[in-house]
Design a protein around this motif. Sequence first.
Motif, mmCIF file in Angstrom:
data_model
loop_
_atom_site.group_PDB
_atom_site.id
_atom_site.type_symbol
_atom_site.label_atom_id
_atom_site.label_comp_id
_atom_site.label_asym_id
_atom_site.label_seq_id
_atom_site.Cartn_x
_atom_site.Cartn_y
_atom_site.Cartn_z
ATOM 1 N N SER A 50 -15.799 3.688 10.858
ATOM 2 C CA SER A 50 -16.210 5.089 10.939
ATOM 3 C C SER A 50 -15.715 5.734 12.221
ATOM 4 O O SER A 50 -15.521 6.945 12.276
ATOM 5 N N ASN A 82 -20.255 14.788 3.516
ATOM 6 C CA ASN A 82 -19.096 14.353 2.737
ATOM 7 C C ASN A 82 -18.565 15.475 1.863
ATOM 8 O O ASN A 82 -17.746 15.255 0.996
ATOM 9 N N ARG A 131 -13.425 13.879 -4.596
ATOM 10 C CA ARG A 131 -14.080 13.329 -5.782
ATOM 11 C C ARG A 131 -13.950 14.328 -6.916
ATOM 12 O O ARG A 131 -13.688 13.988 -8.050
ATOM 13 N N VAL A 188 -10.217 7.186 3.053
ATOM 14 C CA VAL A 188 -9.944 6.198 4.089
ATOM 15 C C VAL A 188 -8.720 5.370 3.708
ATOM 16 O O VAL A 188 -7.813 5.155 4.509
ATOM 17 N N PHE A 217 -12.175 6.714 11.521
ATOM 18 C CA PHE A 217 -12.244 7.825 10.573
ATOM 19 C C PHE A 217 -12.625 9.117 11.296
ATOM 20 O O PHE A 217 -12.054 10.182 11.047
ATOM 21 N N ASP A 247 -18.771 4.975 0.641
ATOM 22 C CA ASP A 247 -18.524 6.091 1.558
ATOM 23 C C ASP A 247 -19.435 6.027 2.777
ATOM 24 O O ASP A 247 -19.044 6.390 3.887
ATOM 25 N N LEU A 280 -15.816 15.101 -1.020
ATOM 26 C CA LEU A 280 -14.721 14.192 -0.714
ATOM 27 C C LEU A 280 -15.072 12.784 -1.170
ATOM 28 O O LEU A 280 -16.225 12.357 -1.081
ATOM 29 N N ASN A 281 -14.062 12.096 -1.629
ATOM 30 C CA ASN A 281 -14.184 10.671 -1.888
ATOM 31 C C ASN A 281 -13.842 9.979 -0.573
ATOM 32 O O ASN A 281 -12.667 9.816 -0.234
ATOM 33 N N ILE A 282 -14.862 9.627 0.186
ATOM 34 C CA ILE A 282 -14.622 9.172 1.551
ATOM 35 C C ILE A 282 -13.860 7.847 1.559
ATOM 36 O O ILE A 282 -12.848 7.709 2.259
ATOM 37 N N SER A 283 -14.312 6.871 0.751
ATOM 38 C CA SER A 283 -13.628 5.577 0.819
ATOM 39 C C SER A 283 -12.204 5.697 0.281
ATOM 40 O O SER A 283 -11.281 5.071 0.802
#
Lengths: 513, 289
Positions: free
Chosen positions: B269, A227, B235, B248, B272, A195, B242-245
């Motif tokens: 990023s 996040n 998540r 994405v 994003f 992340d 948030l589960n960022i990856s």
Amino acid sequence: MPSIPVVRESGTDLEPGQIRFYEAAKPPLVAGEYKVSAQQTVNGLDDGQTTPQYDLEMPFSVTAPRFTLPAETVQMTYPPANAAGAFDNALANIVLRDKTLPWNRTLDGSIPPEDSVSPPWMAVLTVTAGELGIPDTVQTPAPTVSGTVRDLTAPGTGILGPSLTGLTAADLSQPLIYLDLSADLFTAVAPSSDDLAFLAHVREVNTGNKEILGLKEQGFYSVLVGNRLLRPGAVNYHFLVSLEGFQTSLPPNTIPSSCTKVRLAVLAWWRVTATASIGNFIEIMQALPDTGGVSLPATAFTPFTGGDVCPVSGPTTPTQVAGQALDLGYAPLESTMRIGEHATAWYRGPAAPVPLGKDPLGPYLRSDAAMRYDPATGIYDMSYAVAWEIGRLLALTSNAMAQSLYQWRRSATQSLLSGARQASLHGPLSRTTDAFAKPTQDTAKASRQALADVLGSLDLSGALVGGKVPRRVARNLVSPVAPAPGLLSVEENDRLATDPDPLSSLLAAVLAP
Amino acid sequence: MTAIKPSSHITEIKSALARADVSGTLPELPKSITDWLAQLVLLDGVPLSYLVPEPDLLPTESLRFFYLDSNWLRRLIDGALSIGLSSSLDVGVLLATYEDTVLESLSKLSSVRAARRGLTATIEATDETPTTITGFLLRSRVVSGWPGMEVAAYADPNGRPLTLLRLDRVNSDIMLGLFMGVPSEVRFLEPPEGLHFGVIPQAGEPIVYLRGLGYGDDPAGIQILPAVAGPLVERDAATGVLNISGSVDSLKAALKTAGAWSEGDPFTSAEFAIQMTRGAGLQIFQWSS
């Protein structure tokens, strides 16, 4: 309204109000210890045998903020520190003036390859007051602890600190602030190592002639984004922490079970109150027609003249009459008449759902004169009378207004009187007609007469000629208002009709509808 | 003393006061009075219960546009000027100067708000007399939830802005706005000072509306129309992390479907950030005249 794109592709100059996003701003060298090596080999010496070699090494270090940030580094935060509002569905972010700062270090202290971007070494963690175990108000003392770098690297048993390299003894005694988070909480809210790379970027802005994103100056800024969506109905704490040395502890990795807490160096922190969730701005606005309703202005611009409540030639049944009045924005309210009778009267505030023309009436010198009576229904419309009373009460509550009005009026009457005296002594100073005629006895007399008219019941003409003090003529005036049913007694009406006082006839003429 | 004909008297008062030798020395109406009256015309201090006599006229979550009744406003001025009338001479002065006083006060309307914002010098009072003042009353959660909400009114589709005469919260959840003129469009804008990162909840799931990235035909930073939702991955929905990856990947897939991104184009990023920057919500109320 022209809309200009706020994002601009590379290779062009930014126009005012535009913004360009970059993945990262890489520093030429990340922080660490370096050395410059020089090596000289001498060839072609006479002996043909030896090639002496000379070496020179010069160590140097690249420094960058590590445990604390210079105070001027933080440009702005979102949400603003200590703010309160509907921040749910938002991510916190912090804008730094130093564009390379998030990439000045690496998580593990290694030197990243030339052609890659390393993840930022810092991150914004969002936790609520409840999760920190502190009271849910912004007045709470700071949840962070002041200490030294030594407290961070040697936190004690059960607490996981960062594994850092290259620290000197001087470094260890540097002050910093740190935060102890429970291991479970850290695992829950910390970004994963995948992340991290998406949570920092660089913005280039041209603020032009307006302030944009809170950035007052042009140029490059680095931005770190949280996040976690802010939790509604709680005080949310945001910590900009250093994750250097935690590369093996970030999710999806877990914290060793021997540690119950994680100690983090806090570079900056702020807190906001996110109010209880009320939803989305647009959703609430779009729901208006279904909830309380939206009434748009009547489109046909046909002013109602005089603001009549119920035209005689109009609705005939009581329901129709009431319906029309309600459509025009009137509300039926109870009214206590002067004689003690309770009746229903119409009232409408200044806000009318239909456009209204200006009536030629007024000004009124008392509120009763502004009452409207509808002979067809026998109902009064008190709207304008109420407006009159409110205006009077508001003027009376304003000391400054009351005083300056009184003083102006006083000086106005005095200048009128002195003008009148001047006119009587010297004749008119100038005239609207026959401007070049020589002042004569006649014109002076006419002027005095006109002034006498002006001054109404004051018999000033005699006073001006004979120098006598003017005397007020006794008046038996009760009310100058034109007779209105229910307002004046029969006796009062009779008296009004026969009142010889010129002022009363004057006002009756002015005020009669 | 002979009775004076009533019909001619007011005319005589006016003509006498209009004569230079009598009224030339009349002191000018102080600015403080007309300033105060201009505020009064903008309903400053008028209790809410007199603006909305029945709560049912403005139920919760409602929006009402209205015209200001100029007669009502004149009665308000009548009442204010009625204080301290101690003689018939005062009445004469009041009657003779009434119309000028009203007009001068009305001409100052547009400077009241400017003065409060400390902009006295930049906005001049106009000479033109306002024909119509309109406004709205908004009673909603948005008033309390978004304190910095912006409101703009336009007279026609070409976007000629109307002067905002007043924009105040009269109550914790009631907002009063007044405009000079009749609008054909009124815009309510979520406070833009916090242009930030955020999501839009849709059926409990966070989404964003995708923006172009400069790949394909979609210009960078402009929302793809018709709107395409880009779902985000949490998540843990309970904590809002948030589960960022994961998000994405989800955004990339949605962008690919929309034709605004293809494998091989970078998605860093910066891309994003373009997707996650949350625009300020804008609600437009429009009607044709």
